[in-house]
Design an enzyme around this catalytic site. Structure first.
Site, short mmCIF file in Angstrom:
data_model
loop_
_atom_site.label_atom_id
_atom_site.label_comp_id
_atom_site.label_asym_id
_atom_site.label_seq_id
_atom_site.Cartn_x
_atom_site.Cartn_y
_atom_site.Cartn_z
N ASP A 297 62.18 -3.66 9.66
CA ASP A 297 61.16 -3.18 8.73
C ASP A 297 61.17 -1.65 8.69
O ASP A 297 61.17 -1.00 9.71
CB ASP A 297 59.77 -3.67 9.20
CG ASP A 297 58.68 -3.37 8.20
OD1 ASP A 297 57.56 -3.03 8.62
OD2 ASP A 297 58.97 -3.42 6.98
N GLY B 204 48.06 0.17 6.98
CA GLY B 204 46.94 0.49 7.85
C GLY B 204 45.62 -0.05 7.33
O GLY B 204 45.57 -0.86 6.40
N HIS C 82 54.01 -4.44 0.48
CA HIS C 82 53.70 -3.86 1.79
C HIS C 82 52.22 -3.50 1.82
O HIS C 82 51.56 -3.46 0.79
CB HIS C 82 54.54 -2.59 2.03
CG HIS C 82 55.96 -2.88 2.40
ND1 HIS C 82 56.51 -2.51 3.58
CD2 HIS C 82 56.94 -3.53 1.73
CE1 HIS C 82 57.77 -2.89 3.65
NE2 HIS C 82 58.07 -3.51 2.53
N ALA D 18 49.68 -5.20 3.00
CA ALA D 18 48.87 -6.32 2.47
C ALA D 18 47.66 -6.65 3.33
O ALA D 18 46.76 -7.38 2.88
CB ALA D 18 49.73 -7.56 2.32
N THR E 235 48.80 -4.85 10.31
CA THR E 235 47.49 -4.36 10.76
C THR E 235 46.52 -5.49 11.11
O THR E 235 45.82 -5.43 12.13
CB THR E 235 46.86 -3.44 9.70
OG1 THR E 235 47.71 -2.30 9.54
CG2 THR E 235 45.48 -2.96 10.10
O1 G3H Z 1 55.73 -2.94 6.79
C1 G3H Z 1 54.70 -3.42 7.27
C2 G3H Z 1 53.55 -3.71 6.42
O2 G3H Z 1 53.68 -3.07 5.20
C3 G3H Z 1 52.25 -3.45 7.13
O3 G3H Z 1 51.18 -3.49 6.23
O4 G3H Z 1 49.47 -2.30 7.61
O5 G3H Z 1 48.79 -3.65 5.63
O6 G3H Z 1 49.62 -4.77 7.70
P1 G3H Z 1 49.70 -3.56 6.83
ZN ZN Z 2 55.48 -1.59 5.11
#
Ligand code: G3H
Ligand code: ZN
Length: 284
Positions: A82, A181, A208, A210, A233
């Site tokens: 990632d 985040g 991303h 989400a 997150t």
């Molecule tokens: O690449 C990881 C995700 O885009 C994390 O997204 O912080 O909303 O869980 P998030």
């Molecule tokens: Zn991401």
């Protein structure tokens, strides 16, 4: 079964009108929570590790855990890098056994992003590994990828068409209003932009940032071409809340299993909810 590519799972999702969850991991308990949830939901699943996750756990441990998980699982499992940011890092992950890599050149000028992604796809495709790229700048912080709100930039549909044509990624992460985040306010996704991008490119699209996006917005995004959805997150929040609760109610607890076990269960509940929301439950 062996690890599968993200492209395989995303193409099936595109045909089926659902999205596959991609969950960030950096320890055993997170991996177990995600895999157990996928088994119970009969759902395909993408395990992924960021640069920070690889640094923390060690790439060999991440690959070994994911390989064992895939071999034992009765559902298809992919392992994705990632937000990788260099050709060398993508190559290292491919050599170690990742079945997919994201090479995030969104901080680069357009031409440099095209060149970096094309360089990776030429090698990755030759050895059966799929590639995700990012165009536009998704705001927020994901480990060491930090994009200030003023620097976040939505994906341009016409640029996306040219980018995909030249760089040849299998999936495209789009910036349509989400951020990495914890959100300060409710995120507002630009669905018109997503529809326009979908009309210009034929490859699966990735959301991303989400965590914290309202369910109805997620459902709408799935209908408009999002087939991979990243969650990190909300797993961190579930993990840390469960550990805190355990230690507050049992301050004298010293057994890691009694501290991390409830955290594993809490994360598993989050993953199962997401799989039902994304529509990938029952699609293994
Ligand atoms: O690449 C990881 C995700 O885009 C994390 O997204 O912080 O909303 O869980 P998030
Ligand atoms: Zn991401």
């Amino acid at each position: 079964m062996a690890l599968v590519t993200v492209a395989e799972l995303a193409q099936r999702a595109a045909q089926g009108g659902y999205a596959v969850g991609a969950f960030n991991l950096n320890n055993m308990e997170i991996l177990q929570a995600v895999i157990e949830a996928a088994e119970e939901e009969r759902s395909p699943v993408i395990l992924q590790a960021s640069q920070g996750g690889l640094k923390y756990a060690g790439i060999d441990y991440i690959v070994a855990m994911a390989r064992v998980a895939a071999e034992r699982a009765s559902v298809p499992v992919a392992l994705n890098l990632d937000h990788g940011t260099s050709f060398e890092q993508a190559m290292q992950c491919i050599r170690k056994g990742f079945s997919a890599v994201m090479v995030d050149g969104s901080m680069l000028e357009f031409e440099d992003n095209v060149a970096l992604v094309r360089r990776v796809t030429d090698v990755a495709h030759a050895v059966g590994v799929s590639v995700e790229a990012e165009l536009g700048k998704i705001g927020g912080t994901e480990d060491d990828i930090v994009v200030a709100e003023k620097d976040a930039m939505m994906t341009d549909p016409d640029e996306a068409a040219e980018f995909v044509e030249r760089a040849k990624p299998d999936l495209l992460a789009v910036a349509i209003g989400t951020a990495h985040g914890v959100y300060k306010g409710e995120p507002r996704l630009d669905f018109d932009r997503l529809l326009a991008i979908k009309g210009k490119v034929s490859i699966p699209l990735v959301l991303h940032g989400a965590s914290g996006v309202p369910d109805d917005a997620i459902r709408r995004a799935c209908k408009l071409g999002i087939t991979k959805i990243n969650i990190d997150t909300e797993l961190r929040v579930a993990f840390s809340s469960a550990v805190r609760d355990t230690l507050v109610s049992n301050p004298k607890e010293i057994d890691p299993r009694k501290i991390l076990g409830p955290a594993r269960e809490a994360m598993k509940r989050v993953v199962k909810e997401k799989m039902r929301l994304f529509g990938c439950s029952g699609k293994a």
